[in-house]
Design an enzyme around this catalytic site. Structure first.
Site, PDB file in Angstrom:
ATOM      1  N   GLN A 125      -3.256   1.978  10.378  1.00 54.99           N
ATOM      2  CA  GLN A 125      -1.939   2.100   9.738  1.00 54.99           C
ATOM      3  C   GLN A 125      -0.982   2.954  10.560  1.00 54.99           C
ATOM      4  O   GLN A 125       0.233   2.739  10.522  1.00 54.99           O
ATOM      5  CB  GLN A 125      -2.081   2.691   8.339  1.00 54.99           C
ATOM      6  CG  GLN A 125      -2.780   1.777   7.334  1.00 54.99           C
ATOM      7  CD  GLN A 125      -4.239   2.122   7.175  1.00 54.99           C
ATOM      8  OE1 GLN A 125      -4.890   2.568   8.120  1.00 54.99           O
ATOM      9  NE2 GLN A 125      -4.779   1.929   5.980  1.00 54.99           N
ATOM     10  N   ARG A 127       0.844  -1.185   0.000  1.00 54.99           N
ATOM     11  CA  ARG A 127       0.000   0.000   0.000  1.00 54.99           C
ATOM     12  C   ARG A 127       0.886   1.243   0.000  1.00 54.99           C
ATOM     13  O   ARG A 127       2.097   1.135   0.110  1.00 54.99           O
ATOM     14  CB  ARG A 127      -0.922   0.014   1.227  1.00 54.99           C
ATOM     15  CG  ARG A 127      -0.207  -0.389   2.524  1.00 54.99           C
ATOM     16  CD  ARG A 127      -0.878   0.103   3.756  1.00 54.99           C
ATOM     17  NE  ARG A 127      -0.837   1.557   3.851  1.00 54.99           N
ATOM     18  CZ  ARG A 127       0.236   2.251   4.224  1.00 54.99           C
ATOM     19  NH1 ARG A 127       1.386   1.645   4.515  1.00 54.99           N
ATOM     20  NH2 ARG A 127       0.194   3.565   4.295  1.00 54.99           N
ATOM     21  N   GLY A 128       0.237   2.398  -0.100  1.00 57.32           N
ATOM     22  CA  GLY A 128       0.979   3.659  -0.136  1.00 57.32           C
ATOM     23  C   GLY A 128       1.217   4.077  -1.571  1.00 57.32           C
ATOM     24  O   GLY A 128       1.714   3.293  -2.387  1.00 57.32           O
ATOM     25  N   ALA A 129       0.856   5.305  -1.893  1.00 53.05           N
ATOM     26  CA  ALA A 129       0.831   5.751  -3.284  1.00 53.05           C
ATOM     27  C   ALA A 129       2.142   5.501  -4.048  1.00 53.05           C
ATOM     28  O   ALA A 129       2.123   4.869  -5.107  1.00 53.05           O
ATOM     29  CB  ALA A 129       0.446   7.227  -3.345  1.00 53.05           C
ATOM     30  N   ASN A 155      -6.386  11.877   0.469  1.00 54.67           N
ATOM     31  CA  ASN A 155      -5.492  11.112   1.334  1.00 54.67           C
ATOM     32  C   ASN A 155      -6.341  10.260   2.269  1.00 54.67           C
ATOM     33  O   ASN A 155      -7.574  10.334   2.257  1.00 54.67           O
ATOM     34  CB  ASN A 155      -4.580  12.059   2.134  1.00 54.67           C
ATOM     35  CG  ASN A 155      -3.445  11.307   2.818  1.00 54.67           C
ATOM     36  OD1 ASN A 155      -2.698  10.587   2.169  1.00 54.67           O
ATOM     37  ND2 ASN A 155      -3.319  11.448   4.121  1.00 54.67           N
ATOM     38  N   LYS A 156      -5.682   9.439   3.058  1.00 54.37           N
ATOM     39  CA  LYS A 156      -6.386   8.537   3.959  1.00 54.37           C
ATOM     40  C   LYS A 156      -7.482   9.266   4.715  1.00 54.37           C
ATOM     41  O   LYS A 156      -7.270  10.378   5.204  1.00 54.37           O
ATOM     42  CB  LYS A 156      -5.393   7.909   4.943  1.00 54.37           C
ATOM     43  CG  LYS A 156      -6.001   6.945   5.942  1.00 54.37           C
ATOM     44  CD  LYS A 156      -6.735   5.796   5.276  1.00 54.37           C
ATOM     45  CE  LYS A 156      -5.864   4.982   4.371  1.00 54.37           C
ATOM     46  NZ  LYS A 156      -6.622   3.884   3.697  1.00 54.37           N
ATOM     47  N   ARG A 184      -6.871  -0.385  -7.356  1.00 53.84           N
ATOM     48  CA  ARG A 184      -7.314   0.637  -6.403  1.00 53.84           C
ATOM     49  C   ARG A 184      -7.476   1.936  -7.185  1.00 53.84           C
ATOM     50  O   ARG A 184      -6.486   2.456  -7.728  1.00 53.84           O
ATOM     51  CB  ARG A 184      -6.322   0.813  -5.247  1.00 53.84           C
ATOM     52  CG  ARG A 184      -6.179  -0.429  -4.357  1.00 53.84           C
ATOM     53  CD  ARG A 184      -5.510  -0.100  -3.039  1.00 53.84           C
ATOM     54  NE  ARG A 184      -6.403   0.665  -2.174  1.00 53.84           N
ATOM     55  CZ  ARG A 184      -6.008   1.232  -1.025  1.00 53.84           C
ATOM     56  NH1 ARG A 184      -4.755   1.139  -0.634  1.00 53.84           N
ATOM     57  NH2 ARG A 184      -6.875   1.903  -0.278  1.00 53.84           N
ATOM     58  N   ASP A 230      -2.639  10.439  -1.991  1.00 53.20           N
ATOM     59  CA  ASP A 230      -2.839   9.385  -2.978  1.00 53.20           C
ATOM     60  C   ASP A 230      -3.192   9.952  -4.345  1.00 53.20           C
ATOM     61  O   ASP A 230      -2.979   9.292  -5.358  1.00 53.20           O
ATOM     62  CB  ASP A 230      -3.938   8.433  -2.508  1.00 53.20           C
ATOM     63  CG  ASP A 230      -3.456   7.538  -1.377  1.00 53.20           C
ATOM     64  OD1 ASP A 230      -3.064   6.390  -1.660  1.00 53.20           O
ATOM     65  OD2 ASP A 230      -3.437   7.991  -0.223  1.00 53.20           O
TER      66      ASP A 230
END
Length: 380
Positions: free
Chosen positions: A212, A64-66, A263-264, A98, A253
Site C-alpha cells: 500500500q 480500504r482505510g479506516a 494499525n497496518k 473486516r 484502524d
C-alpha cells in the site's frame, strides 16, 4: 453486483479522483469506488449496486482505510435501503466484513439507526432510505472536515516537537485521500507540512505484503509534488540509525480505551525503533477510531489475511500463475503468517492527533476526556 470501468484523463489530481461517491443513474442508485487494487497502473472504478458487492470490495481491499470504510459502510446501508433489500441483513454483513477497523461498524450502525428512526416515526420505505443516505452523506462531510482539522493539529504538533522545519517524516501504509472523505489522516499532516514549505522528505515504507505504501502513498505523494523516497520495510532500521528520520506518522484502524493502537502490520516495529532512537511516534486518526468498548490492546481482534498474499506477489498488468492470482515467490504449500494489523502499546506512542485535539501523553484518562469533549461538541 459490481461492474468496473476505466477513467479517462491522464493528469487528474487526487482531489479530482474521489475514492467513493454516490450516483443515481436512471437504472437506480449505485456506489462508485476507485478500485485501489488496480493502482497505480490503472485508475478503474468499481460500481456496486448492492451490499454483497460492497462487502466483496471491502474484503478484497478495493476500498480500504479506516475512515473511508466507515463512509462506505454507511453508503452501503443506504444502497440496500434504496434498492429495496433487507437493510438489517445488509448492515450486519457490512459491519462484519473486516473486524479490526472500528470505523466500518460505526458508519454502518449510524446509517442503520437513521433508517430505523425514520421508520419508527411512521415514514415509508422511501423516507427511511433517504434518511440513511442523509446520514451517510453527513458522515462523508464530517470526515472531510475532520481531516482538515487533523492536518492543522498535526502540523502544529510537528512544529512544536521539531522547531525549524525541514521535517523528515516516515510513514507506513496509506493514509491519504484514498482512505478518507478529505485529504486523509497521517498523510494529510505531511501534506500540510509540504504546503507550508516545511517537509524536507517523506519516507514511504513499501508496506508488505500488499504494497500500500509503494502503490498508493507514493502515488499520492507524486501527484502532490512531494519530495518522497520509497524504502523496503526492513530498511527502516538503517534509516533511523543514520539519523534520517525526524518523526513517524501513521494512521490507525482501532484505538483501544487504554491508547493501544491497531494499525497496518509493521507499525509496532516502527514504534520500537522510534523509541530507541528518540524519534516522535505520532498516530493520526479521527475520534471515531477510538473504541471505548475495547479496553486494551489484547482485546483488539486482529484480522488474519490469506496466506497467498505473502506467498505470491500481485503486480497490476503482469501475467499471474498462482492460486491467489499472483506470481508465486515461495514453494507450493508454504504456510504463511499474515496478520493484517499489529498493536502498538500506548507507552510507545508520543501523541494521538484527532480532529478534536492532541492527546499526549497517551493515557486512558486523556482519551476518555477527548471522547467526552467530542460528544459535547457533536451534541452542541
Amino acid at each position: 453486483m459490481a461492474d468496473q470501468y476505466a477513467r479517462t484523463g491522464e493528469d487528474k489530481r487526487p482531489h479530482e479522483i474521489p475514492a467513493i461517491r454516490w450516483e443515481e443513474p436512471p437504472e437506480g442508485p449505485v456506489l462508485v469506488l476507485l478500485d485501489q487494487t488496480r493502482l497505480p497502473a490503472e485508475e478503474v472504478e468499481l460500481v456496486c449496486t448492492d451490499a454483497p458487492a460492497l462487502v466483496e470490495a471491502i474484503r478484497s481491499l478495493a476500498v480500504r482505510g479506516a475512515p473511508l470504510l466507515g463512509i462506505a459502510g454507511a453508503y452501503g446501508v443506504a444502497l440496500a435501503a434504496a434498492r429495496g433489500y433487507d437493510v438489517d441483513d445488509a448492515a450486519n454483513a457490512l459491519a462484519e466484513a473486516r473486524p479490526t477497523a472500528v470505523n466500518l461498524a460505526v458508519g454502518v450502525r449510524r446509517a442503520q439507526a437513521a433508517h430505523r428512526a425514520a421508520l419508527a416515526k411512521g415514514g415509508g420505505a422511501g423516507q427511511a432510505a433517504a434518511a440513511a443516505l442523509a446520514a451517510a452523506r453527513a458522515l462523508h462531510r464530517e470526515d472531510a472536515e475532520a481531516s482538515a482539522r487533523m492536518a492543522e493539529h498535526g502540523l502544529a504538533l510537528l512544529d512544536e516537537l521539531l522547531p525549524g522545519g525541514g521535517h523528515r517524516i516516515l510513514t507506513h501504509c496509506n493514509t491519504g485521500s484514498l482512505v478518507s472523505g478529505g485529504e486523509g489522516t497521517a498523510f494529510a499532516v505531511a501534506l500540510a507540512a509540504h504546503r507550508a514549505g516545511r517537509l524536507r522528505r517523506l519516507w514511504v515504507d513499501e508496506t508488505r505484503p500488499l504494497f500500500q505504501g509503494a502503490r498508493l502513498t507514493a502515488y499520492e505523494a507524486a501527484r502532490n509534488d512531494m519530495a518522497h523516497t520509497l524504502l523496503t520495510d526492513n530498511a527502516a532500521g538503517s534509516l533511523f540509525a543514520a539519523g534520517e528520520v525526524d518523526a513517524v506518522l501513521i494512521g490507525a484502524d482501532r484505538i483501544a480505551a487504554d491508547g493501544s493502537v491497531a494499525n497496518k502490520v509493521g507499525s509496532y516495529p516502527l514504534a520500537v525503533l522510534a523509541r530507541y532512537h528518540h524519534v516522535p511516534f505520532i498516530v493520526v486518526a479521527p475520534v471515531t477510531t477510538v473504541d471505548p468498548q475495547t479496553p486494551d490492546g489484547a482485546s483488539i481482534e486482529v484480522e488474519q489475511r490469506p496466506a497467498y498474499e505473502v506467498t505470491e506477489v500481485s503486480v497490476p498488468q503482469v501475467p499471474v500463475t498462482g492460486a491467489g492470482g499472483g506470481v508465486p515467490v515461495a514453494p507450493l504449500g508454504t504456510q504463511a503468517y499474515n496478520p493484517a494489523f499489529d498493536v502498538t502499546p500506548p507507552e510507545l506512542v508520543t501523541a494521538i492527533v484527532t480532529e478534536e485535539g492532541v492527546v499526549s501523553p497517551v493515557t486512558a484518562e486523556g482519551l476518555a476526556e477527548l471522547c467526552a469533549r467530542s460528544r459535547r461538541v457533536t451534541i452542541g
